[in-house]
Design a protein around this motif. Structure first.
Motif, PDB file in Angstrom:
ATOM      1  N   GLU A  93       0.814  -1.220   0.000  1.00 31.52           N
ATOM      2  CA  GLU A  93       0.000   0.000   0.000  1.00 31.52           C
ATOM      3  C   GLU A  93       0.845   1.266   0.000  1.00 31.52           C
ATOM      4  O   GLU A  93       0.347   2.357  -0.306  1.00 31.52           O
ATOM      5  N   GLN A  94       2.137   1.143   0.347  1.00 28.87           N
ATOM      6  CA  GLN A  94       3.024   2.307   0.382  1.00 28.87           C
ATOM      7  C   GLN A  94       3.771   2.525  -0.945  1.00 28.87           C
ATOM      8  O   GLN A  94       4.456   3.531  -1.106  1.00 28.87           O
ATOM      9  N   LEU A  95       3.627   1.594  -1.875  1.00 28.60           N
ATOM     10  CA  LEU A  95       4.380   1.694  -3.129  1.00 28.60           C
ATOM     11  C   LEU A  95       4.060   2.955  -3.939  1.00 28.60           C
ATOM     12  O   LEU A  95       4.967   3.547  -4.541  1.00 28.60           O
ATOM     13  N   PRO A  96       2.795   3.407  -3.994  1.00 28.12           N
ATOM     14  CA  PRO A  96       2.545   4.672  -4.706  1.00 28.12           C
ATOM     15  C   PRO A  96       3.332   5.845  -4.130  1.00 28.12           C
ATOM     16  O   PRO A  96       3.803   6.705  -4.881  1.00 28.12           O
ATOM     17  N   LEU A  97       3.496   5.870  -2.808  1.00 25.03           N
ATOM     18  CA  LEU A  97       4.262   6.955  -2.193  1.00 25.03           C
ATOM     19  C   LEU A  97       5.755   6.809  -2.489  1.00 25.03           C
ATOM     20  O   LEU A  97       6.461   7.806  -2.672  1.00 25.03           O
ATOM     21  N   PHE A 147      15.139  10.629  -0.026  1.00 21.26           N
ATOM     22  CA  PHE A 147      14.393   9.492  -0.558  1.00 21.26           C
ATOM     23  C   PHE A 147      14.763   8.268   0.278  1.00 21.26           C
ATOM     24  O   PHE A 147      15.872   7.750   0.178  1.00 21.26           O
ATOM     25  N   ASP A 148      13.837   7.829   1.111  1.00 21.04           N
ATOM     26  CA  ASP A 148      14.094   6.732   2.047  1.00 21.04           C
ATOM     27  C   ASP A 148      13.016   5.654   1.853  1.00 21.04           C
ATOM     28  O   ASP A 148      12.040   5.591   2.610  1.00 21.04           O
ATOM     29  N   PRO A 169       6.369   7.495   6.299  1.00 22.03           N
ATOM     30  CA  PRO A 169       6.882   8.468   5.325  1.00 22.03           C
ATOM     31  C   PRO A 169       7.101   9.827   5.967  1.00 22.03           C
ATOM     32  O   PRO A 169       6.448  10.182   6.958  1.00 22.03           O
ATOM     33  N   ASP A 170       8.036  10.579   5.403  1.00 21.90           N
ATOM     34  CA  ASP A 170       8.360  11.911   5.910  1.00 21.90           C
ATOM     35  C   ASP A 170       7.943  12.937   4.860  1.00 21.90           C
ATOM     36  O   ASP A 170       8.539  13.019   3.783  1.00 21.90           O
ATOM     37  N   LEU A 194       9.437  15.093   0.722  1.00 22.94           N
ATOM     38  CA  LEU A 194       8.718  15.516  -0.482  1.00 22.94           C
ATOM     39  C   LEU A 194       8.794  17.027  -0.652  1.00 22.94           C
ATOM     40  O   LEU A 194       8.957  17.531  -1.778  1.00 22.94           O
ATOM     41  N   LEU A 195       8.693  17.743   0.459  1.00 25.62           N
ATOM     42  CA  LEU A 195       8.708  19.201   0.407  1.00 25.62           C
ATOM     43  C   LEU A 195      10.059  19.718  -0.084  1.00 25.62           C
ATOM     44  O   LEU A 195      10.122  20.613  -0.940  1.00 25.62           O
TER      45      LEU A 195
END
Length: 267
Positions: free
Chosen positions: A156-160, A225-226, A235-236, A240-241
């Motif tokens: 479920e985290q793959l899109p992110l 990118f982690d 996620p952080d 992204l920011l």
């Protein structure tokens, strides 16, 4: 954005884009398989003290967990090199390469502004980067399914992971496209794009392997990118920011520099 230019750019690059994406699917498939086959052996080696423990956490990934192995796949030099074909290769040549060949003037002679030309090439470049990163995502998913460990991956985290990875490599792409819009020759534009990637990669790897250099990692775009942390469900948004700000600054600079440039006759 100019539709005709976008379609032309897509048609000229679609075969190579899909080829790079397919190569990333194949390469990324191996990482879960390698972990499933040799993960316990690697763990025994490191626990024996033969290798320093820092080498077990290369670039934020590791070889002792499925998510760690997948994370290594995303920042492995082979993956980086394949993605850079479009993140830096395409973007560096998009304007400076056409300028060097003397064909940019033909394009700009049409009723299309420089800002629209830049925006169209930027959208095309971002699309190409997104497609090849998707190849890595699909490869990781396929490899995990082959070893029967899908439940451990955090699907479920793959899109992110895709979004964060696309932003990382498009940050490099935006910088390279800015360089392309600033020079009349491909060599300096490509050199700047590659130099930014190499320095950034060096700082991140050095910080992960040498504790005294850990303070250098925030100066590397790869630091933001982690995949392992994202796949673990933490996620952080700050990552992204930071990448979005880098992209925005590069785009803003290009939109100022390119329209104001004096395009002298090619020599």
């Amino acid at each position: 954005m100019n539709g005709a230019l976008f379609v032309h750019t897509w048609r000229a690059n679609r075969g190579r884009v899909l080829l790079v994406a397919a190569a990333l699917v194949i390469w990324s498939t191996f990482m879960p398989i390698i972990y499933d086959t040799f993960g316990a052996t690697f763990q025994d080696i490191f626990e024996s003290g033969v290798l320093p423990p820092q080498f077990a956490a290369f670039g934020g990934g590791d070889i002792f967990s499925l998510t760690g192995a997948v994370a290594i796949g995303f920042i492995h030099p082979i993956t980086v090199g394949l993605v850079l074909v479009y993140a830096v290769g395409f973007t560096s040549a998009a304007i400076a390469g056409e300028r060097q060949r003397g064909t940019l003037e033909v394009l700009l002679a049409r009723p299309i502004s420089r800002r629209v030309t830049y925006a169209t090439l930027a959208v095309a470049g971002a699309l190409f980067v997104g497609i090849v990163i998707l190849g890595s995502i699909l490869g990781a998913l396929v490899g995990t399914a082959l070893v029967g460990r899908t439940a451990e991956l955090g699907v479920e985290q793959l899109p992110l992971v895709w979004l964060n990875g696309s932003l990382l490599y498009w940050a490099f792409g935006a910088i390279a496209l800015l360089a392309s819009a600033s020079f009349d020759r491909l060599t300096p534009a490509l050199g700047i794009g590659l130099a930014v990637v190499l320095v950034s990669y060096f700082l991140d790897v050095l910080g992960s392997l040498w504790p005294e250099a850990k303070g250098l990692q925030p100066w590397s775009l790869f630091h933001y990118f982690d995949p392992k942390t994202i796949l673990a469900g933490f996620p952080d948004a700050g990552d992204l920011l930071v990448l979005a700000v880098v992209i925005a600054l590069a785009v803003a600079a290009a939109l100022v520099v390119f329209p104001r440039r004096d395009l002298a006759a090619p020599s």
